[in-house]
Design a protein around this motif. Structure first.
Motif, PDB file in Angstrom:
ATOM      1  N   MET A  99      24.408  27.748 -19.776  1.00 41.86           N
ATOM      2  CA  MET A  99      24.018  26.757 -20.775  1.00 41.86           C
ATOM      3  C   MET A  99      22.847  27.267 -21.610  1.00 41.86           C
ATOM      4  O   MET A  99      22.804  27.059 -22.827  1.00 41.86           O
ATOM      5  N   GLU A 195      30.574  19.988 -20.228  1.00 43.50           N
ATOM      6  CA  GLU A 195      29.302  20.527 -19.765  1.00 43.50           C
ATOM      7  C   GLU A 195      28.792  21.687 -20.614  1.00 43.50           C
ATOM      8  O   GLU A 195      27.587  21.854 -20.764  1.00 43.50           O
ATOM      9  N   LEU A 196      29.693  22.508 -21.162  1.00 39.20           N
ATOM     10  CA  LEU A 196      29.243  23.712 -21.850  1.00 39.20           C
ATOM     11  C   LEU A 196      29.183  23.562 -23.364  1.00 39.20           C
ATOM     12  O   LEU A 196      28.139  23.807 -23.971  1.00 39.20           O
ATOM     13  N   THR A 433      21.143  20.412 -17.535  1.00 41.87           N
ATOM     14  CA  THR A 433      20.513  20.454 -18.851  1.00 41.87           C
ATOM     15  C   THR A 433      19.016  20.677 -18.735  1.00 41.87           C
ATOM     16  O   THR A 433      18.433  21.493 -19.459  1.00 41.87           O
ATOM     17  N   ALA A 436      18.347  24.245 -17.639  1.00 40.01           N
ATOM     18  CA  ALA A 436      18.582  25.179 -18.740  1.00 40.01           C
ATOM     19  C   ALA A 436      17.420  25.161 -19.727  1.00 40.01           C
ATOM     20  O   ALA A 436      16.969  26.212 -20.206  1.00 40.01           O
ATOM     21  N   THR A 450      18.412  22.873 -25.346  1.00 44.40           N
ATOM     22  CA  THR A 450      19.752  23.462 -25.372  1.00 44.40           C
ATOM     23  C   THR A 450      20.683  22.725 -26.294  1.00 44.40           C
ATOM     24  O   THR A 450      20.328  21.741 -26.936  1.00 44.40           O
ATOM     25  N   SER A 452      22.837  20.635 -26.008  1.00 44.17           N
ATOM     26  CA  SER A 452      23.190  19.235 -25.813  1.00 44.17           C
ATOM     27  C   SER A 452      22.469  18.332 -26.796  1.00 44.17           C
ATOM     28  O   SER A 452      22.818  17.183 -26.963  1.00 44.17           O
TER      29      SER A 452
END
Length: 485
Positions: A99, A195-196, A433, A436, A450, A452
């Motif tokens: 991530m 998720e990715l 998250t 990451a 990240t 997200s």
């Protein structure tokens, strides 16, 4: 005339000629699919090595149980020393690393800190050593980083600016790792989206899915078209299953949320005395953690050693009657193992913890009498606890569904995963998250969160140059992860 162009039937010959005329595009596709095969084979090799390592540990434990009080701490310390010395990016699960590598704020030349062939090799070898030590860890999360590192290497052979970019290669690799590790290709696709990447680009989706399927086929070729935990007998559901099922989902949500919060506090450097000692003496801390895991394993009769897959199989088959403390002991053993900083994941241990919670509630409510609802509640516990820890409910229930051949339980497993994930969100931030983000800040203090999070908003044209520069570089959401230790 152009307004109706989209309504015309495709020109088969023209489209075929266009496809065949670009030979380099077919070479690129062949390279990606070839690397997908290599990624699947890497996960297969990791699987075989980890299974062999844990079999040797079990053999030694059966011969001399008390030897683990020396063996596990010594090998844990050695693993952490080797990880910090040669492959620091391999520590932990592997999913946060992928991530972090996907973050648009990370310079391309720094992705090697999180995914590379070197890290993939180190992850497989050191993760297997962790199972040889009897630590409570899984290989499924690490398989994501292993496969992503292999597939990411394909970029060296692709055309610049055409075909799959590095981000798409990482998404395909990470999802291929899930598909090959669990023999669950559908879960791999959903994991890539949930998720990715949060979405699949339409022009890359076909090749990404093909890569996931090819990697999964490598696992099928090596181990057969099996279900990870076998097939369970689906009972006839009625109103009597409602209360026990709700208790399982809510309990997994609460315990899973607390577990995720505990992992976040431990792995991001909370200011308590033990964390400060871990920062100063990581090798000694790893030895002490290994001793704790060994003591817990002895106290549980060996049930908490390793990933916990065999214990889950026995519970689903009605052949095991674990201690009512099993779920708690397994949770503590997994937390300590992860806190030590060894390469290893929490997917499989989370499934075993959730199975233990489901088994306990089946016994407490009497729903397990005669084995009628016990397998159902165990499966719900697996899906619910994994969803609570990862806050990825779609991936969680699909993984469990494919691992137990539970297509008849789709709605039940989905409900358990959704309820547990919602409860967990009240208690903890998303585990992967946050980790990451923490890794990004440690690698690049000025890096934004990240992928997200949403991209920065363009400033108004009337803004001054300093204001425009600040608006362009600043993230749109505040930093929530603590600074690196």
């Amino acid at each position: 005339m152009n307004t109706h162009e989209h309504e015309r039937d495709p020109d088969v010959l023209a489209n075929l000629q266009s496809e065949l005329s670009d030979l380099r595009a077919w070479v690129d596709r062949g390279v990606v699919l070839g690397y997908a095969v290599l990624a699947g084979l890497a996960v297969v090799g990791f699987t075989l090595l980890s299974e062999w390592a844990f079999e040797w540990f079990q053999h030694g434990y059966a011969e001399q149980p008390w030897l683990v009080l020396l063996w596990t701490p010594a090998l844990t310390a050695a693993i952490v020393w080797m990880t910090r010395r040669w492959v620091p990016g391999a520590a932990g699960s592997g999913i946060p690393q992928v991530m972090a590598a996907l973050s648009p704020t990370l310079p391309a030349d720094m992705r090697g800190r999180f995914v590379s062939l070197r890290l993939s090799l180190g992850k497989a070898l050191l993760g297997s050593l962790g199972l040889l030590a009897g630590l409570s860890l899984g290989r499924e999360g690490p398989s994501v980083q292993v496969a992503a590192g292999v597939l990411h290497n394909a970029r060296h052979w692709l055309r610049r600016g055409r075909g799959l970019n590095e981000r798409a290669l990482l998404v395909a690799g990470g999802a291929a790792g899930i598909a090959a590790a669990f023999n669950a290709p559908l879960a791999g696709v959903v994991f890539a989206i949930e998720e990715l990447s949060r979405k699949l680009e339409s022009h890359n989706s076909g090749l990404i899915i093909a890569a996931i399927v090819l990697a999964g086929l490598m696992g099928v070729s090596a181990f057969g078209n099996y279900t990870y935990f076998g097939a369970i007998r689906v009972p006839t559901l009625d109103a009597s299953a409602l209360l026990p099922g709700l208790l399982v989902a809510v309990s997994c949500g609460v315990v899973g949320g607390l577990f995720a919060r505990l992992l976040i506090a431990s792995l991001t450097g909370s200011p308590d005395r033990i964390s400060r000692w871990r920062q100063r003496h990581p090798i000694a801390f790893a030895a002490a953690g290994g001793l704790v895991v060994a003591v817990i394993g002895l106290a549980s009769g060996g049930a908490t050693f390793g990933a916990g897959g065999e214990e889950v199989r026995r519970m689903l088959a009605g052949e095991a009657d674990p201690s009512q403390l099993y779920a708690l002991l397994k949770l503590v053993a997994t937390w300590v193992t992860t806190w030590c900083g060894v390469p290893g994941g929490i997917f499989a241990p989370s499934l075993s913890i959730g199975a233990g919670i489901g088994h306990d509630i089946a016994q407490w409510t009497g729903a397990g009498a005669g084995g009628s609802l016990a397998p159902l509640l165990i499966a719900m516990g697996m899906a619910g606890f994994l969803a609570a820890v990862t806050q990825a409910p779609l991936t969680s229930f699909i993984i469990v569904m494919e691992m137990i051949d539970g297509r008849a339980l789709v709605l039940t497993l989905m409900a358990s995963a959704m309820v547990a994930s919602l409860v967990s969100r009240l208690i903890s931030r998303p585990l992967y998250t946050v980790l990451a983000q923490h890794m990004l800040r440690a690698a690049l203090p000025s890096a934004a969160p990240t992928q997200s999070e949403t991209p920065p908003v363009d400033p108004p044209p009337s803004a001054s140059p300093p204001a425009r520069a600040a608006a362009t570089t600043a993230p749109t959401t505040p930093d929530t992860a603590p600074p690196p230790p």
